[in-house]
Design a protein around this motif. Structure first.
Motif, PDB file in Angstrom:
ATOM      1  N   PHE A  16     135.133  85.651  46.070  1.00 32.27           N
ATOM      2  CA  PHE A  16     135.898  85.355  47.281  1.00 32.27           C
ATOM      3  C   PHE A  16     135.027  85.500  48.522  1.00 32.27           C
ATOM      4  O   PHE A  16     134.086  86.294  48.544  1.00 32.27           O
ATOM      5  CB  PHE A  16     137.102  86.302  47.401  1.00 32.27           C
ATOM      6  CG  PHE A  16     137.999  86.306  46.204  1.00 32.27           C
ATOM      7  CD1 PHE A  16     138.922  85.297  46.010  1.00 32.27           C
ATOM      8  CD2 PHE A  16     137.895  87.318  45.257  1.00 32.27           C
ATOM      9  CE1 PHE A  16     139.738  85.292  44.892  1.00 32.27           C
ATOM     10  CE2 PHE A  16     138.714  87.326  44.143  1.00 32.27           C
ATOM     11  CZ  PHE A  16     139.639  86.303  43.954  1.00 32.27           C
ATOM     12  N   THR A  17     135.374  84.730  49.563  1.00 29.01           N
ATOM     13  CA  THR A  17     134.727  84.878  50.863  1.00 29.01           C
ATOM     14  C   THR A  17     135.793  84.835  51.948  1.00 29.01           C
ATOM     15  O   THR A  17     136.894  84.325  51.736  1.00 29.01           O
ATOM     16  CB  THR A  17     133.713  83.754  51.145  1.00 29.01           C
ATOM     17  OG1 THR A  17     134.396  82.497  51.145  1.00 29.01           O
ATOM     18  CG2 THR A  17     132.589  83.738  50.141  1.00 29.01           C
ATOM     19  N   LYS A  18     135.444  85.386  53.085  1.00 29.38           N
ATOM     20  CA  LYS A  18     136.346  85.332  54.228  1.00 29.38           C
ATOM     21  C   LYS A  18     135.528  85.108  55.487  1.00 29.38           C
ATOM     22  O   LYS A  18     134.438  85.672  55.643  1.00 29.38           O
ATOM     23  CB  LYS A  18     137.167  86.615  54.357  1.00 29.38           C
ATOM     24  CG  LYS A  18     138.182  86.532  55.502  1.00 29.38           C
ATOM     25  CD  LYS A  18     139.228  87.611  55.430  1.00 29.38           C
ATOM     26  CE  LYS A  18     140.254  87.416  56.546  1.00 29.38           C
ATOM     27  NZ  LYS A  18     141.327  88.425  56.481  1.00 29.38           N
ATOM     28  N   THR A  19     136.064  84.268  56.378  1.00 35.14           N
ATOM     29  CA  THR A  19     135.394  83.973  57.645  1.00 35.14           C
ATOM     30  C   THR A  19     136.104  84.696  58.786  1.00 35.14           C
ATOM     31  O   THR A  19     137.331  84.601  58.925  1.00 35.14           O
ATOM     32  CB  THR A  19     135.380  82.458  57.912  1.00 35.14           C
ATOM     33  OG1 THR A  19     134.678  81.796  56.845  1.00 35.14           O
ATOM     34  CG2 THR A  19     134.687  82.154  59.232  1.00 35.14           C
TER      35      THR A  19
END
Length: 352
Positions: free
Chosen positions: A110-113
């Protein structure tokens, strides 16, 4: 007489020294016309001892100039973000500085900006490869806390430009700070539809290595994995020459040479398809990548025909399948020995 290709066995690690000595001796004895190319095939492989990687994150709209698995050199152009173009004419009503921080979880799932205004007083030390934990503040102002554990993979300074359009709506643009002309565009500046608000942004390789491209819903990641060069056939080199008793003895008597690969004392001449593969492997001959269907119903142990790339026209047996990378490893008979090569699924076909 026409030059033909032969395999020369040498002490491993001395291939380039032997090449140098052959060229010197041919020149000394005025035999240069008797020799053609001398090739030592090499490949770059990922250096597992070097954990450092370079990574760039681009938008889905970016044009990528490299392919997965391709080798690049420092300074090569990797990708280019398109220019930011005004959609509707109007007046710039606001320009603010922002920071875009992308965090990836440790398991890489997962990634988050995070988009944080600089006015919120961003915490120092938020750099690429820095670790962060859920709950730590990203800015001194409340409301900007991390909500996951992970590693920062991208940090970009942006300009957030708001345009009050002639239709009484607001258009918001995020532009890389380095690609925004602050002198030309200020609060109150009138901009026309189609005007370039932010210039193209190019990304170049910071180091040499092998490209790995990852596609996500809203972005692409280009990773440069450090590589090391290794011989494809250690202790062997390939020589194009007019073979007679004199040239054969001249080469055999060079230091570090063991002998020509031979049958009953007669040097073995390479087959046409082997020469073609050799020239393609070393970049001496280009080749067209043909369009072919991707199929994934192969099994280990199956015999297949290679239809693309340096080893076109060879057949071999599948020893490994990686559906995630869409590659297979195939054992082929080349230069009188079994050689394992890695191929894409579009480079092989079933044998009826």
């Amino acid at each position: 007489m026409r030059k033909k290709w032969y395999i020369l066995q040498t002490f491993s690690g001395m291939e380039y020294k032997v090449k140098e000595l052959i060229e010197e001796k041919a020149k000394l004895y005025d035999k240069e016309k008797m020799f053609g190319k001398i090739l030592i095939p090499e490949e770059s492989e990922i250096d597992l001892t070097n954990k450092k990687t370079d990574r760039i994150v681009v938008s889905e709209e970016a044009q990528v100039f490299v392919k997965n698995g391709e080798n690049v050199k420092k300074g090569d152009l990797l990708a280019e973000e398109p220019p930011v173009i005004v959609k509707n004419a109007g007046i710039i009503s606001e320009i603010k500085n922002f920071r875009k921080i992308i965090v990836e979880t440790k398991d890489k799932k997962f990634t988050k900006t995070f988009l944080i205004p600089e006015s919120a007083k961003i915490i120092g030390g938020l750099k690429v490869n820095s670790r962060i934990h859920a709950g730590i503040p990203l800015a001194r102002e409340d409301g900007y806390e991390a909500d996951l554990d992970g590693i920062i993979i991208s940090v970009e300074k942006l300009k957030r430009v708001t345009i009050q359009t002639e239709n009484n709506t607001k258009d918001v643009y995020l532009i890389f700070k380095d690609n925004f002309d602050s002198a030309a565009f200020r609060k109150g500046t009138y901009v026309e539809k189609g005007q370039i608000l932010g210039n193209k942004r190019q990304y170049k390789a910071k180091s040499s290595g092998k490209v790995e491209i990852r596609d996500f819903a809203s972005r692409k990641e280009i990773i440069i994995l450090k590589t090391k060069i290794s011989r494809l056939f250690p202790g062997y080199m390939f020589i194009e020459m007019i073979l007679n008793k004199e040239t054969q003895e001249m080469v055999k008597n060079i230091p570090y040479v063991i002998n020509f690969i031979n049958i009953g004392g007669t040097p073995v001449q390479l087959k046409t398809k082997e020469v073609k593969a050799l020239l393609r492997l070393t970049g001496e001959e280009g080749y067209e990548v043909k369009e072919s269907k991707l199929r994934a119903d192969y099994v280990i142990g199956e015999h297949v025909r290679i239809i693309n790339g340096p080893f076109e026209f060879f057949t071999g047996k599948i020893t490994n399948i990686d559906l995630h990378k869409q590659t297979v490893k195939v054992t082929i008979n080349m230069f009188g020995r079994e050689t394992e090569v890695e191929l894409g699924l579009t480079e092989i076909e079933k044998i009826d």
